[in-house]
Enzyme design. Structure first.
Site, PDB file in Angstrom:
ATOM      1  N   GLU A  34       0.840  -1.212   0.000  1.00 38.34           N
ATOM      2  CA  GLU A  34       0.000   0.000   0.000  1.00 38.34           C
ATOM      3  C   GLU A  34       0.866   1.249   0.000  1.00 38.34           C
ATOM      4  OE1 GLU A  34      -3.168  -0.053  -1.129  1.00 38.34           O
ATOM      5  OE2 GLU A  34      -3.654  -1.416   0.508  1.00 38.34           O
ATOM      6  N   GLY A 123     -16.654   4.887  -3.042  1.00 34.57           N
ATOM      7  CA  GLY A 123     -15.969   5.496  -1.891  1.00 34.57           C
ATOM      8  C   GLY A 123     -15.508   4.478  -0.862  1.00 34.57           C
ATOM      9  N   LEU A 126     -12.307   0.602  -3.168  1.00 35.32           N
ATOM     10  CA  LEU A 126     -12.253  -0.571  -4.043  1.00 35.32           C
ATOM     11  C   LEU A 126     -12.085  -0.141  -5.497  1.00 35.32           C
ATOM     12  CD1 LEU A 126     -15.042  -2.706  -2.336  1.00 35.32           C
ATOM     13  CD2 LEU A 126     -12.562  -2.939  -2.089  1.00 35.32           C
ATOM     14  N   SER A 127     -11.650   1.116  -5.640  1.00 32.36           N
ATOM     15  CA  SER A 127     -11.225   1.587  -6.938  1.00 32.36           C
ATOM     16  C   SER A 127     -12.365   1.738  -7.944  1.00 32.36           C
ATOM     17  CB  SER A 127     -10.167   0.611  -7.448  1.00 32.36           C
ATOM     18  OG  SER A 127      -9.480   1.155  -8.477  1.00 32.36           O
ATOM     19  N   SER A 128     -13.471   2.284  -7.455  1.00 33.20           N
ATOM     20  CA  SER A 128     -14.589   2.512  -8.368  1.00 33.20           C
ATOM     21  C   SER A 128     -14.210   3.573  -9.406  1.00 33.20           C
ATOM     22  CB  SER A 128     -15.829   2.959  -7.590  1.00 33.20           C
ATOM     23  OG  SER A 128     -15.526   4.055  -6.761  1.00 33.20           O
ATOM     24  N   SER A 129     -13.334   4.501  -9.042  1.00 33.62           N
ATOM     25  CA  SER A 129     -12.993   5.562  -9.999  1.00 33.62           C
ATOM     26  C   SER A 129     -12.156   5.024 -11.157  1.00 33.62           C
ATOM     27  CB  SER A 129     -12.300   6.735  -9.312  1.00 33.62           C
ATOM     28  OG  SER A 129     -11.244   6.283  -8.518  1.00 33.62           O
ATOM     29  N   GLU A 161      -7.122  10.473 -13.792  1.00 32.38           N
ATOM     30  CA  GLU A 161      -7.178  10.647 -12.340  1.00 32.38           C
ATOM     31  C   GLU A 161      -6.324  11.864 -11.923  1.00 32.38           C
ATOM     32  OE1 GLU A 161      -9.028   8.296 -10.682  1.00 32.38           O
ATOM     33  OE2 GLU A 161      -8.699   9.204  -8.725  1.00 32.38           O
ATOM     34  N   ASP A 173      -4.366   0.689  -9.399  1.00 31.04           N
ATOM     35  CA  ASP A 173      -5.794   0.450  -9.605  1.00 31.04           C
ATOM     36  C   ASP A 173      -6.099   0.190 -11.082  1.00 31.04           C
ATOM     37  OD1 ASP A 173      -5.655   1.229  -7.018  1.00 31.04           O
ATOM     38  OD2 ASP A 173      -6.753   3.099  -7.260  1.00 31.04           O
TER      39      ASP A 173
HETATM   40  C1  GLA Z   1      -5.182   4.640  -4.165  1.00 34.37           C
HETATM   41  C2  GLA Z   1      -4.397   4.974  -5.429  1.00 34.37           C
HETATM   42  C3  GLA Z   1      -3.395   3.876  -5.768  1.00 34.37           C
HETATM   43  C4  GLA Z   1      -2.532   3.517  -4.566  1.00 34.37           C
HETATM   44  C5  GLA Z   1      -3.381   3.309  -3.319  1.00 34.37           C
HETATM   45  C6  GLA Z   1      -2.555   3.135  -2.079  1.00 34.37           C
HETATM   46  O1  GLA Z   1      -5.982   3.523  -4.391  1.00 34.37           O
HETATM   47  O2  GLA Z   1      -5.265   5.169  -6.507  1.00 34.37           O
HETATM   48  O3  GLA Z   1      -2.599   4.269  -6.865  1.00 34.37           O
HETATM   49  O4  GLA Z   1      -1.545   4.483  -4.362  1.00 34.37           O
HETATM   50  O5  GLA Z   1      -4.283   4.387  -3.097  1.00 34.37           O
HETATM   51  O6  GLA Z   1      -1.796   1.971  -2.151  1.00 34.37           O
END
Ligand code: GLA
Length: 389
Positions: A34, A123, A126-129, A161, A173
């Protein structure tokens, strides 16, 4: 056919009186690694079976009409007009996704009628964007019959982004959303961009449970950019002593220990997190490869401590869920996942204890915070694609 797909098709036909093509891009969960991606380090995400769906039909002009089904909102933009950035709404992801692939493809795109729906919790970290940017980018290119390399698609989504949303995110992501593989996590080297697919354990053996705090603190984006700048500052200071380094990836633990006296706080702690997290991620990949879940879990729990104490991106809700999960026998490890300041935890748990984990965390969290968390077992899925119906 999945019900959301069915609904998307019907609504598209009703709204645009045409037959669309369908595209999908998934969200992701990160197992470990992370805040390492923008430091050229290692991450280990998997794409989940929650995704953004885009129905689309090419137009003869340069207009994009887009309907966000879940929000019941609609917008239009003209690809020949100046781009609009950072409105602070869902349209930033859509316009960013389209404009950035157009730039990357180096071709003038025709417009399209688009309809979007999503099953990725919003939000929740889980990377919805990234899933929206990737799905829309993939859709508009395919509708225009333009082949774009999949890596270029991921980079265009990342650029969206950065420029249209205003978060200087890494590449994790978007890579997870583009390159996910069924049943596998990926160990991604964010410098070489090499992917090693690692099979996930069989669900009747060890499960990966994701628990959503349902809280998103609004400092997330400004703090994210601050963390990134702090890492860059750390590199700048250490470069006086290690002239060859270009990112924290290049600094060994030993070198860091030798130099840390030169780093003021909080930069020292931030660097310690990133350098130790890279080590943990590579070791965890080895542990998953050899089905050593005790080791993998221990590394995940250490990752959480480091994110909480050194990187300071956790939250009271995340810490509570992690601590509570660890009380359950057969939980090998638990940590926050994603950017932090809310969102989800990821838990490695013996299959026989999944229900206990669900009931214990639900009861204790509800008692402490006054509402229940969401509990998910996701399947590792494949990346962005066109669907045939
Ligand atoms: C968000 C960012 C990723 C990554 C994580 C943290 O999800 O979009 O690129 O940096 O935070 O690991």
């Amino acid at each position: 056919m999945e019900p959301e797909l069915e609904k998307l098709l019907t609504d598209f036909r009703d709204r645009f009186s045409a037959e669309p093509r369908l595209f999908l891009a998934p969200g992701r969960v990160n197992l470990i690694g992370e805040h390492t991606d923008y430091n050229d380090g290692f991450v280990m995400p998997f794409a989940i079976d929650r995704h953004v769906l885009v129905a689309g039909k090419l137009r003869d002009d340069s207009i994009i009409n887009v309907r966000a089904m879940d929000l019941d909102e609609e917008a239009s933009l003209d690809l020949r007009a100046q781009p609009v950035k950072r409105r602070g709404s869902w349209l930033d992801y859509v316009e960013g996704g389209i404009r950035c692939v157009e730039q990357s493809a180096g071709a003038k795109l025709r417009g399209a009628d688009l309809m979007i729906s999503s099953t990725v919790p919003i939000g929740a970290g889980l990377s919805s964007s990234a899933a929206i940017e990737t799905a829309v980018g993939h859709a508009i290119l395919s509708l225009n019959e333009i082949q774009l390399d999949r890596k270029a698609l991921a980079f265009a989504s990342q650029q969206a982004e950065h420029e249209f949303v205003g978060i200087r995110s890494g590449i994790m992501d978007q890579f997870a959303s583009v390159f996910g593989r069924h049943g596998h996590a990926m160990l991604l080297d964010c410098r070489s961009l090499e992917i090693e697919y690692i099979p996930l354990p069989k669900e009747d053996d060890v499960a990966i449970a994701v628990i959503d705090t349902k809280v998103k603190h609004n400092l997330a984006s400004s703090e994210y950019n601050t963390r990134r700048a702090e890492c860059e500052k750390g590199v700048e200071i250490m470069r006086e002593y290690l002239p060859d380094i270009t990112s924290l990836r290049d600094v060994s633990r030993h070198e860091f220990e030798r130099l840390m006296g030169h780093l003021p706080e909080p930069i020292r702690s931030r660097c310690r997190h990133v350098i130790s997290e890279n080590e943990r991620t590579v070791t965890a990949a080895e542990a998953f490869r050899s089905s050593d879940f005790v080791k993998a879990g221990e590394l995940m729990s250490n990752s959480h401590r480091s994110l909480r104490d050194d990187y300071k991106v956790s939250s009271a809700e995340l810490d509570f869920l992690v601590e509570t999960a660890r009380e359950v026998v057969d939980v090998f490890g638990a940590r926050m996942t994603g950017g932090g300041f809310g969102g989800c935890t990821v838990n490695l748990v013996g299959a026989g204890s999944v229900e206990e984990l669900r009931s214990v965390t639900t009861a204790k969290y509800s008692k402490r915070f006054g509402f229940a968390p969401d509990f998910y077992i996701f399947q590792a899925s494949s990346g962005a694609s066109e669907l045939t119906v």
